[in-house]
Design an enzyme around this catalytic site. Structure first.
Site, PDB file in Angstrom:
ATOM      1  N   ASP A  36       0.813  -1.223   0.000  1.00 58.10           N
ATOM      2  CA  ASP A  36       0.000   0.000   0.000  1.00 58.10           C
ATOM      3  C   ASP A  36       0.840   1.263   0.000  1.00 58.10           C
ATOM      4  OD1 ASP A  36      -2.413  -1.106  -0.266  1.00 58.10           O
ATOM      5  OD2 ASP A  36      -3.230  -0.497   1.667  1.00 58.10           O
ATOM      6  N   ASP A 274     -11.581  38.862 -31.155  1.00 55.93           N
ATOM      7  CA  ASP A 274     -11.073  37.529 -31.494  1.00 55.93           C
ATOM      8  C   ASP A 274     -11.842  36.425 -30.768  1.00 55.93           C
ATOM      9  OD1 ASP A 274      -9.133  35.932 -32.917  1.00 55.93           O
ATOM     10  OD2 ASP A 274      -8.435  35.350 -30.921  1.00 55.93           O
ATOM     11  N   LEU A 410      -9.072  31.994 -36.636  1.00 58.89           N
ATOM     12  CA  LEU A 410      -8.614  32.090 -38.015  1.00 58.89           C
ATOM     13  C   LEU A 410      -8.381  30.704 -38.590  1.00 58.89           C
ATOM     14  CD1 LEU A 410      -7.748  33.995 -40.245  1.00 58.89           C
ATOM     15  CD2 LEU A 410      -5.422  33.851 -39.346  1.00 58.89           C
TER      16      LEU A 410
HETATM   17  S1  SF4 Z   1      -7.729  -2.213  -2.103  1.00 58.05           S
HETATM   18 FE1  SF4 Z   1      -7.101  -1.002  -0.328  1.00 58.05          FE
HETATM   19  S2  SF4 Z   1      -5.848  -2.333   0.909  1.00 58.05           S
HETATM   20 FE2  SF4 Z   1      -6.017  -3.268  -1.096  1.00 58.05          FE
HETATM   21  S3  SF4 Z   1      -4.219  -2.520  -2.229  1.00 58.05           S
HETATM   22 FE3  SF4 Z   1      -5.872  -1.103  -2.679  1.00 58.05          FE
HETATM   23  S4  SF4 Z   1      -5.667   0.481  -1.159  1.00 58.05           S
HETATM   24 FE4  SF4 Z   1      -4.475  -1.233  -0.408  1.00 58.05          FE
END
Ligand code: SF4
Length: 466
Positions: A36, A274, A410
């Site tokens: 993550d 313009d 133009l």
């Molecule tokens: S779904 Fe949520 S927990 Fe799973 S990888 Fe994506 S952000 Fe991370």
């Protein structure tokens, strides 16, 4: 389940990261699986920050699930405190950690750290990034801001700017300038740029300026209740909206609005001859509700486009967007499914799309010019140069940005006039879109001979010497 390829918003813990990363002296301990940490890249690459986000991930792995993930969380929180010595901490779970239910709030409390620890409940399967930012900022304000005596001079707080916000950096600078012209100084701008200690002294401002309802409205409402601070409802994007905003501030403070319009160029640019060919150009607008509503007003009343459709991806703001759409006589589209947006654009066939990064792709596919007005955006929309959307300089920036992708008057005129031309024919495309010149396909008519394309003109490589 929903088959998803593109999402307009990330999960809510990315919103919490945007608040934490925007602030200083705050740390976020996030219970999350290994991997993550990809969210770091949003800040270090797209926003090009020169530091890691203040986020500690527990990064548990499959083998940890058989053991004690709760202890893993406690160790991470303790280590993060010792290493970073923040003034306050927020703790929460990402989507996967939400399933294992370790209760980060309770665990962090059990550590007895000597700083405020604010638990976040972010329902990852129901809500998204903007909610995550709004809720996190609200929880921080609720925990730290208390009623206080007002400052002697009139001051305000600026609410809602976060890390990874579309032009937030320059919008805050522009609005601060507008306010200082009226003699109003900014007490605290938060979350971006603020420390937990700054949040604690928010109560001394006379009122709040809410720049981004998506990420600051819940905190603004809370401060109204808890500290008796009214907040502004007009978002100053566009000339008319900026003037309305200044009137609103003036009504809240009793200070007459001092306005310096010497640098404002949009009205004359758009009135100049313009711009006549812009009149009635059909425009489709999509993005977050705040930017879409502001864009519709500018498009219809300040540039003279015809708004043929509008919509937003954040359903939290569906109601005001519906009301705004009524004023333009269009049926709004509230969806986070880009395929629906694409179908709507294909149906309406606008001449210009104002949207997000996704609509740029859609525009490219359908061959419709597009300008970006709202997140999600990519790295090019975190520019080095000063480019606010708000205030008078913001209006200048908007005029240039929107007009640029349109075929200039133009060029358009010539394209229509020289339909039959071998070079400027209908399929030639606009020069600034980077398309390579293509020779017109000659219609086959027996017995009629057409002038031939000059030999070697179009099939020469660019830069090749003749
Ligand atoms: S779904 Fe949520 S927990 Fe799973 S990888 Fe994506 S952000 Fe991370």
């Amino acid at each position: 389940m929903k088959l998803t390829l593109w999402t307009y918003e990330g999960p809510p813990h990315v919103g919490a990261m945007r608040v934490a990363t925007g602030m200083k002296g705050l740390h976020y301990v996030l219970h999350a699986p290994q991997g993550d940490t990809y969210a770091d890249l949003l800040f270090t690459m797209i926003e090009r920050r020169n530091h890691r986000p203040p986020v500690t991930f527990t990064t548990f792995q499959a083998r940890d699930l058989g053991a004690d993930t709760a202890n893993l969380f406690k160790d991470s929180a303790r280590d993060a405190y010792n290493r970073f010595q923040p003034q306050a901490m927020i703790v929460g779970a990402s989507c996967t950690a939400e399933l294992i239910q370790d209760d980060p709030g309770g665990l962090a409390e059990a550590l007895g750290l000597p700083i405020p620890v604010i638990p976040l409940e972010l329902p990852s399967y129901q809500r998204k990034e903007n909610f995550g930012a709004d809720e996190t900022f609200f929880q921080i304000v609720k925990a730290l801001a208390k009623p206080m005596p007002r400052t002697e001079a009139i001051t305000c707080n600026i609410l809602g700017a976060t890390a990874l916000g579309f032009r937030h950096r320059d919008d805050v600078a522009e609005v601060t300038k507008l306010l200082s012209l009226m003699g109003i100084t900014v007490n605290v701008a938060a979350p971006m740029g603020a420390t937990p200690e700054d949040i604690a002294r928010m109560g001394q401002a006379h009122f709040n300026v809410l720049l981004y309802p998506e990420t600051g409205e819940t905190a603004a409402r809370h401060l109204e209740r808890a500290c008796g601070q009214p907040y502004t409802k007009t978002v100053p994007i566009g000339v008319g909206a900026t003037r309305d905003f200044l009137h609103e501030v003036s009504a809240l403070t009793g200070i007459s609005a001092k306005v310096d319009e010497s640098g404002l160029r949009l009205p004359w640019w758009s009135a100049s001859v313009d711009s006549t060919y812009l009149t009635g150009k059909r425009v489709y607008i999509f993005g977050d509700a705040t930017h879409v509503m502001a864009a519709a007003r500018i498009a219809a009343t300040e540039i003279g486009f015809e708004v043929v459709g509008m919509g937003c991806f954040n359903r939290e703001f569906a109601r005001p967007l519906r009301a705004a759409a009524k004023a333009y006589g269009v049926e709004p589209l509230i969806t986070d499914d880009y395929l629906e947006v694409e179908a709507e654009i294909a149906r309406l066939q606008p001449e210009l799309i104002l949207g997000t990064q996704m609509e740029r792709h859609i525009g490219k596919r359908l061959g419709i010019p597009c300008a970006v007005i709202s997140a999600p955006v990519h790295v090019q929309d975190f520019p080095a140069r000063y480019s606010p959307q708000m205030g008078f300089e913001g209006a200048n920036v908007i005029f240039d940005t929107w007009i640029h992708p349109l075929v200039m008057g133009l060029e358009e005129h010539l394209l229509t006039m020289f339909r039959e031309d071998f070079e400027f024919h209908d399929d030639a495309g606009a020069s600034h879109h980077g398309g390579k010149a293509v020779a017109r396909v000659e219609p086959e008519e027996p017995g009629v001979s057409h002038p031939r394309t000059p030999v070697g003109y179009l099939d020469q490589d660019e830069g090749a010497s003749p």
